[in-house]
Design a protein around this motif. Structure first.
Motif, PDB file in Angstrom:
ATOM      1  N   GLY A  34       0.800  -1.319  -0.190  1.00 22.13           N
ATOM      2  CA  GLY A  34       0.107  -0.017  -0.146  1.00 22.13           C
ATOM      3  C   GLY A  34       0.756   1.369  -0.009  1.00 22.13           C
ATOM      4  O   GLY A  34       0.457   2.376   0.518  1.00 22.13           O
ATOM      5  N   GLY A  35       2.020   0.993  -0.331  1.00 27.44           N
ATOM      6  CA  GLY A  35       2.859   2.465  -0.349  1.00 27.44           C
ATOM      7  C   GLY A  35       3.312   2.787   0.844  1.00 27.44           C
ATOM      8  O   GLY A  35       4.453   3.563   0.995  1.00 27.44           O
ATOM      9  N   LYS A  36       3.318   1.871   1.887  1.00 30.00           N
ATOM     10  CA  LYS A  36       3.772   2.232   3.154  1.00 30.00           C
ATOM     11  C   LYS A  36       5.297   1.337   3.258  1.00 30.00           C
ATOM     12  O   LYS A  36       5.225   0.484   2.713  1.00 30.00           O
ATOM     13  N   GLY A  37       6.060   1.981   4.019  1.00 29.19           N
ATOM     14  CA  GLY A  37       7.416   1.229   4.229  1.00 29.19           C
ATOM     15  C   GLY A  37       7.300  -0.039   4.864  1.00 29.19           C
ATOM     16  O   GLY A  37       6.081   0.023   5.911  1.00 29.19           O
ATOM     17  N   PHE A  38       7.873  -0.912   5.096  1.00 26.51           N
ATOM     18  CA  PHE A  38       7.802  -2.130   5.905  1.00 26.51           C
ATOM     19  C   PHE A  38       8.076  -1.913   7.368  1.00 26.51           C
ATOM     20  O   PHE A  38       8.835  -0.894   7.625  1.00 26.51           O
ATOM     21  N   GLY A  39       7.053  -2.393   8.202  1.00 27.03           N
ATOM     22  CA  GLY A  39       7.118  -1.839   9.721  1.00 27.03           C
ATOM     23  C   GLY A  39       6.599  -0.441  10.233  1.00 27.03           C
ATOM     24  O   GLY A  39       6.459  -0.123  11.337  1.00 27.03           O
ATOM     25  N   GLN A  40       5.971   0.340   9.241  1.00 22.73           N
ATOM     26  CA  GLN A  40       5.392   1.626   9.417  1.00 22.73           C
ATOM     27  C   GLN A  40       3.980   1.389  10.083  1.00 22.73           C
ATOM     28  O   GLN A  40       3.765   1.772  11.128  1.00 22.73           O
ATOM     29  N   GLY A  41       3.002   0.987   9.226  1.00 22.94           N
ATOM     30  CA  GLY A  41       1.779   0.776   9.928  1.00 22.94           C
ATOM     31  C   GLY A  41       1.195   1.952  10.709  1.00 22.94           C
ATOM     32  O   GLY A  41       0.278   1.651  11.606  1.00 22.94           O
ATOM     33  N   GLY A  42       1.236   2.963  10.396  1.00 25.09           N
ATOM     34  CA  GLY A  42       0.568   4.100  11.044  1.00 25.09           C
ATOM     35  C   GLY A  42       1.154   4.628  12.576  1.00 25.09           C
ATOM     36  O   GLY A  42       0.426   5.217  13.161  1.00 25.09           O
ATOM     37  N   MET A  43       2.233   4.060  12.624  1.00 23.00           N
ATOM     38  CA  MET A  43       3.121   4.525  13.910  1.00 23.00           C
ATOM     39  C   MET A  43       4.281   5.376  13.530  1.00 23.00           C
ATOM     40  O   MET A  43       4.901   5.113  12.446  1.00 23.00           O
ATOM     41  N   LYS A  44       4.303   6.491  14.534  1.00 24.47           N
ATOM     42  CA  LYS A  44       5.403   7.385  14.258  1.00 24.47           C
ATOM     43  C   LYS A  44       6.055   7.481  15.615  1.00 24.47           C
ATOM     44  O   LYS A  44       5.646   7.747  16.560  1.00 24.47           O
ATOM     45  N   VAL A  45       7.390   7.590  15.657  1.00 24.05           N
ATOM     46  CA  VAL A  45       8.300   7.880  16.730  1.00 24.05           C
ATOM     47  C   VAL A  45       8.587   9.247  16.875  1.00 24.05           C
ATOM     48  O   VAL A  45       8.971   9.864  15.952  1.00 24.05           O
ATOM     49  N   VAL A  46       7.631  10.100  17.904  1.00 26.68           N
ATOM     50  CA  VAL A  46       7.744  11.273  18.293  1.00 26.68           C
ATOM     51  C   VAL A  46       9.189  11.830  18.693  1.00 26.68           C
ATOM     52  O   VAL A  46       9.859  13.032  18.364  1.00 26.68           O
ATOM     53  N   GLY A  47       9.583  11.156  19.655  1.00 25.85           N
ATOM     54  CA  GLY A  47      10.694  11.378  20.591  1.00 25.85           C
ATOM     55  C   GLY A  47      11.266  10.387  21.323  1.00 25.85           C
ATOM     56  O   GLY A  47      10.593   9.082  21.610  1.00 25.85           O
ATOM     57  N   GLY A  48      12.222  10.495  22.000  1.00 28.56           N
ATOM     58  CA  GLY A  48      12.738   9.432  23.069  1.00 28.56           C
ATOM     59  C   GLY A  48      13.859   9.887  23.654  1.00 28.56           C
ATOM     60  O   GLY A  48      14.467  10.943  23.463  1.00 28.56           O
TER      61      GLY A  48
END
Length: 114
Positions: A34-48
């Motif tokens: 679906g055009g998404k990179g592998f392992g992305q799935g609507g999840m994003k790292v904001v900070g850490g």
């Protein structure tokens, strides 16, 4: 006894074919996912922030939620859930002048007083 020009030409064509097959496979895998990179799935790292050599706390954006995740060897735990966009003043750094570590410290202090 030297190598003929035809041999170099054949090797070049074989290499081009292999590179082309790799590119086509990568393109097909991207279309299938679906055009998404592998392992992305609507999840994003904001900070850490690193708490030690093997311990981290990470802020993830998942859909309409922010999750504060604690990561230690052999375990991952949700420490806090926040609704995206409904934070009180000072709950999340609005700019780079207030880093993630200060925000996390503020959350920890607020929870210990409740």
């Amino acid at each position: 006894m030297g190598v003929s020009t035809g041999t170099y030409f054949q090797a070049g064509l074989a290499l081009a074919l292999i590179v082309g097959l790799l590119a086509a496979t990568a393109w097909l895998a991207r279309k299938v996912s679906g055009g998404k990179g592998f392992g992305q799935g609507g999840m994003k790292v904001v900070g850490g922030v690193a708490l030690g050599p093997r311990e981290r706390i990470v802020l993830l954006e998942v859909g309409n939620e922010w999750l504060v995740i604690g990561i230690v060897p052999g375990q991952i735990r949700t420490l806090h859930r926040l609704e995206k966009g409904t934070l009180s003043d000072g709950a999340l750094p609005a700019s780079a002048d207030k880093p993630f570590a200060q925000w996390l410290h503020g959350i920890a202090n607020r929870q210990s007083h409740e």
